[in-house]
Write a protein that holds these residues in place. Structure first.
Motif, PDB file in Angstrom:
ATOM      1  N   SER A  77     -64.767 -72.155  37.102  1.00 33.98           N
ATOM      2  CA  SER A  77     -65.517 -72.361  38.507  1.00 33.98           C
ATOM      3  C   SER A  77     -64.370 -72.058  39.534  1.00 33.98           C
ATOM      4  O   SER A  77     -63.149 -72.743  39.686  1.00 33.98           O
ATOM      5  CB  SER A  77     -66.040 -73.703  38.555  1.00 33.98           C
ATOM      6  OG  SER A  77     -66.527 -73.945  39.859  1.00 33.98           O
ATOM      7  N   PHE A 126     -64.138 -78.292  34.469  1.00 35.25           N
ATOM      8  CA  PHE A 126     -64.672 -76.894  34.463  1.00 35.25           C
ATOM      9  C   PHE A 126     -63.652 -75.905  34.146  1.00 35.25           C
ATOM     10  O   PHE A 126     -63.644 -74.670  34.004  1.00 35.25           O
ATOM     11  CB  PHE A 126     -65.190 -76.476  35.877  1.00 35.25           C
ATOM     12  CG  PHE A 126     -66.491 -77.082  36.133  1.00 35.25           C
ATOM     13  CD1 PHE A 126     -67.764 -76.702  35.569  1.00 35.25           C
ATOM     14  CD2 PHE A 126     -66.726 -78.254  37.009  1.00 35.25           C
ATOM     15  CE1 PHE A 126     -69.016 -77.067  35.917  1.00 35.25           C
ATOM     16  CE2 PHE A 126     -68.031 -78.844  37.060  1.00 35.25           C
ATOM     17  CZ  PHE A 126     -69.093 -78.121  36.573  1.00 35.25           C
ATOM     18  N   GLN A 159     -72.627 -70.768  41.419  1.00 39.31           N
ATOM     19  CA  GLN A 159     -72.174 -70.391  40.124  1.00 39.31           C
ATOM     20  C   GLN A 159     -71.522 -71.332  39.207  1.00 39.31           C
ATOM     21  O   GLN A 159     -70.564 -71.830  40.026  1.00 39.31           O
ATOM     22  CB  GLN A 159     -71.635 -69.088  39.955  1.00 39.31           C
ATOM     23  CG  GLN A 159     -72.485 -67.861  40.475  1.00 39.31           C
ATOM     24  CD  GLN A 159     -71.788 -66.450  40.638  1.00 39.31           C
ATOM     25  OE1 GLN A 159     -70.742 -66.302  41.062  1.00 39.31           O
ATOM     26  NE2 GLN A 159     -72.404 -65.344  39.989  1.00 39.31           N
ATOM     27  N   VAL A 160     -71.762 -71.477  38.101  1.00 37.84           N
ATOM     28  CA  VAL A 160     -70.991 -72.405  37.258  1.00 37.84           C
ATOM     29  C   VAL A 160     -70.904 -73.917  37.547  1.00 37.84           C
ATOM     30  O   VAL A 160     -71.553 -75.000  36.957  1.00 37.84           O
ATOM     31  CB  VAL A 160     -69.452 -71.969  37.249  1.00 37.84           C
ATOM     32  CG1 VAL A 160     -68.811 -72.941  36.114  1.00 37.84           C
ATOM     33  CG2 VAL A 160     -69.270 -70.679  36.921  1.00 37.84           C
ATOM     34  N   SER A 161     -70.435 -74.219  38.970  1.00 38.37           N
ATOM     35  CA  SER A 161     -70.788 -75.576  39.386  1.00 38.37           C
ATOM     36  C   SER A 161     -72.057 -75.606  40.162  1.00 38.37           C
ATOM     37  O   SER A 161     -72.215 -75.846  41.238  1.00 38.37           O
ATOM     38  CB  SER A 161     -69.634 -75.700  40.358  1.00 38.37           C
ATOM     39  OG  SER A 161     -68.347 -75.805  39.925  1.00 38.37           O
ATOM     40  N   ALA A 197     -68.485 -72.569  45.252  1.00 41.29           N
ATOM     41  CA  ALA A 197     -68.090 -72.275  44.077  1.00 41.29           C
ATOM     42  C   ALA A 197     -68.718 -70.993  43.402  1.00 41.29           C
ATOM     43  O   ALA A 197     -69.910 -70.742  43.696  1.00 41.29           O
ATOM     44  CB  ALA A 197     -68.324 -73.267  42.922  1.00 41.29           C
ATOM     45  N   ASP A 198     -67.874 -70.006  42.847  1.00 40.29           N
ATOM     46  CA  ASP A 198     -68.584 -69.003  42.085  1.00 40.29           C
ATOM     47  C   ASP A 198     -67.713 -68.634  40.995  1.00 40.29           C
ATOM     48  O   ASP A 198     -66.966 -69.458  40.569  1.00 40.29           O
ATOM     49  CB  ASP A 198     -68.775 -67.835  42.918  1.00 40.29           C
ATOM     50  CG  ASP A 198     -67.421 -66.999  43.561  1.00 40.29           C
ATOM     51  OD1 ASP A 198     -66.317 -67.380  42.733  1.00 40.29           O
ATOM     52  OD2 ASP A 198     -67.174 -66.690  44.481  1.00 40.29           O
ATOM     53  N   ASP A 199     -68.214 -67.680  40.425  1.00 42.64           N
ATOM     54  CA  ASP A 199     -67.418 -67.397  38.806  1.00 42.64           C
ATOM     55  C   ASP A 199     -66.211 -66.638  39.079  1.00 42.64           C
ATOM     56  O   ASP A 199     -65.363 -66.088  38.180  1.00 42.64           O
ATOM     57  CB  ASP A 199     -68.089 -66.799  37.873  1.00 42.64           C
ATOM     58  CG  ASP A 199     -68.939 -65.185  38.307  1.00 42.64           C
ATOM     59  OD1 ASP A 199     -68.522 -64.806  39.359  1.00 42.64           O
ATOM     60  OD2 ASP A 199     -69.528 -64.701  37.689  1.00 42.64           O
ATOM     61  N   GLU A 256     -60.063 -76.493  37.866  1.00 43.22           N
ATOM     62  CA  GLU A 256     -61.212 -77.470  38.592  1.00 43.22           C
ATOM     63  C   GLU A 256     -61.754 -78.381  37.577  1.00 43.22           C
ATOM     64  O   GLU A 256     -62.792 -78.549  37.016  1.00 43.22           O
ATOM     65  CB  GLU A 256     -62.339 -76.459  38.920  1.00 43.22           C
ATOM     66  CG  GLU A 256     -62.109 -76.000  40.390  1.00 43.22           C
ATOM     67  CD  GLU A 256     -62.191 -76.770  41.384  1.00 43.22           C
ATOM     68  OE1 GLU A 256     -62.702 -77.962  41.405  1.00 43.22           O
ATOM     69  OE2 GLU A 256     -61.666 -76.525  42.478  1.00 43.22           O
TER      70      GLU A 256
END
Length: 523
Positions: free
Chosen positions: A456, A452, A367-369, A403-405, A449
């Motif tokens: 992230s 981000f 997610q995100v990344s 990575a996640d949110d 990050e």
């Protein structure tokens, strides 16, 4: 044939785990970096660094317009962080020093004692807790006064960095036995010094034709000088080791064509060889030398855009590493971009490299990344490539993570990712006889990050960035990793029940069959 093997690799990584115990001397740890966690951006005499400057003056370059002014506030909460490390059971903590906290002006003429005390207190407490520090001198936060002089595109930075390294060795060397000079020069020399899709990155220079190469040459000379200073002045009394942290995605040919096989070599040499070859073999990779020289000539330059090392410099840089620090996150499928499509467009590292990248739709995406895909077998291949190309060094995995949110403390995907990649480490150790000695997961906790911002999350510990206290809360992956460290194997009783982690006898039997097929192919 190759697409089938990619599919088999995917099935294997999803179903089979190496059940060998980690070697007795194998070190487990977690990693962080100064700007990403410390905060205290102007506290107690700290000077401004390039990320302070960049996020303050160009906030739109960050996904959530945030900065590291407070971050995780580890400058004030380092004792709490060490308690988390102790509970987790790690034997190694990788972190970086803030150059500007120690030398606010960037130069060694003034040392900030408050900054020195912060790191001494951190190191002493780690020592009392039985946790070994792996200290990075530079993790992307150059003092702004030196950035104003051109940063890493300025060859004078070699001496400024050498002075800083000398101060660090003198002040902290009694507590540190593992040093890394730079973290991922591949990342900051590309993302900070050329104008491409990664241009939202400090210092944000637009030096596309030559910037990354000037940066790379300066970094290699600065690393070598710091290494020799340690070797000549400190090693006998401090008995430490010095390395540099390098990163690359595994490059898997998109097809089994000769062109895509060529793309694999281009990707690995321009990505890893650009730094590892000068340090472990001597000089830039010949493929790079020839390719950049040829393209520069066709583009009308009087000489190659890749700086040429003298014979003396080649000898000075070669051999300046005591172990190999490898950061690895994911795998790319690579294809060759033909020469005729690239001449006359622009002059850049990216076009010199001459490849395009993609990914397999079956690979789970973070997610995100979203650049981060779950491809555990890529780490095993990367470890073997390093081993075979650079003289069978002692290898330490210094970053690897998912990575996640951050929306949940239950993070089964992070567990699945880490479990798969640790299994690939064991494969490299037991099946390939590669000397992998340690693993530090990125990251201990959620942090800033870079471009981000805080969107992230890579941490095994959640941080509440809306709270003034920056409250830390361990996630499921934290407790899973604690169990793995205690068991020293990918033990079944460490599994966190989830749909993604269930394995049946049938899938394990199928994994054995796939292993045989892959073994025959790779032989």
């Amino acid at each position: 044939m190759l697409p089938l093997l990619l599919f088999l690799n995917f099935l294997l990584s999803a179903s089979a785990l190496n059940d060998n115990a980690f070697p007795e001397n194998f070190k487990f740890g977690v990693a962080t970096a100064a700007y990403q966690i410390e905060g205290g951006w102007d506290a107690d005499g700290k000077g401004e660094n390039t990320w302070d400057h960049y996020t303050h003056y160009f906030p739109d370059s960050i996904a959530d317009k945030s900065n590291g002014d407070v971050a995780c506030d580890s400058y004030h909460k380092y004792k709490e962080d060490i308690e988390l490390l102790k509970e987790l059971g790690v034997s190694v903590y990788r972190f970086s020093l803030s150059w500007s906290r120690i030398l606010p002006q960037g130069t060694a003429n003034y040392v900030n004692q408050a900054g020195v005390d912060y790191y001494l207190n951190l190191l002493k407490l780690l020592n009392e807790s039985g946790i070994e520090p792996l200290v990075t001198l530079y993790h992307w936060d150059i003092p702004q006064p030196l950035q104003d002089l051109g940063g890493w595109s300025n060859p004078l930075m070699v001496n400024y960095f050498a002075d800083y390294a000398t101060v660090a060795f003198e002040l902290f060397g009694d507590y540190v036995k593992m040093w890394a000079t730079f973290n991922e020069p591949q990342s900051f020399c590309l993302m900070g010094y050329i104008n491409n899709e990664y241009s939202h990155f400090a210092p944000g220079y637009d030096l596309e034709a030559e910037g990354s190469y000037l940066c790379s040459a300066t970094i290699l000379k600065a690393h070598a000088k710091a290494y020799h200073i340690y070797d000549e002045q400190f090693r006998d009394k401090q008995n430490g080791k010095v390395s540099i942290v390098l990163v690359v995605n595994w490059n898997e040919p998109a097809t089994d064509s000769a062109d895509d096989m060529k793309a694999q070599e281009l990707g690995l040499q321009f990505g890893m060889g650009i730094y590892a070859n000068p340090i472990y073999v001597g000089n830039w990779p010949q493929l790079m030398i020839d390719r950049v020289a040829n393209r520069s000539k066709l583009e009308g330059y009087s000489k190659s855009r890749l700086p040429e090392f003298t014979e003396e410099e080649i000898k000075y840089i070669k051999g300046t590493s005591d172990f190999f620090c490898l950061n690895h996150y994911t795998t790319d499928l690579v294809s060759y971009a033909y020469e005729d499509d690239m001449i006359g467009v622009n002059s850049s590292y990216t076009l010199d490299k001459g490849i395009t990248t993609s990914y397999n739709s079956s690979w789970k995406e973070a997610q995100v990344s979203t650049w981060n895909h779950m491809v555990p077998w890529g780490l095993r291949k990367m470890i073997n490539w390093v081993d075979q190309n650079y003289g069978h060094p002692e290898i330490f995995i210094t970053e690897n993570g998912w990575a996640d949110d951050g929306s949940s403390l239950d993070d089964p995907d992070r567990i699945e990712y880490t479990e798969g990649y640790l299994s690939s480490v064991l494969d490299a150790i037991y099946e390939d006889n590669v000397n992998v000695v340690g693993y530090t997961h990125w990251s201990l906790m959620d942090n800033f990050e870079w471009s981000f911002g805080y969107t992230s999350k890579f941490g095994m510990v959640s941080v509440d960035f809306k709270s003034e206290n920056r409250t830390r809360t361990p996630k499921s992956s934290y407790y899973w990793y604690k169990c793995i460290i205690e068991a020293r194997s990918l033990a079944d009783d460490c599994a966190v029940p989830s749909e993604s982690s269930g394995r049946s006898l049938a899938t394990n039997v199928f994994a054995v069959i796939i292993s045989v097929i892959l073994a025959i192919y790779y032989l």
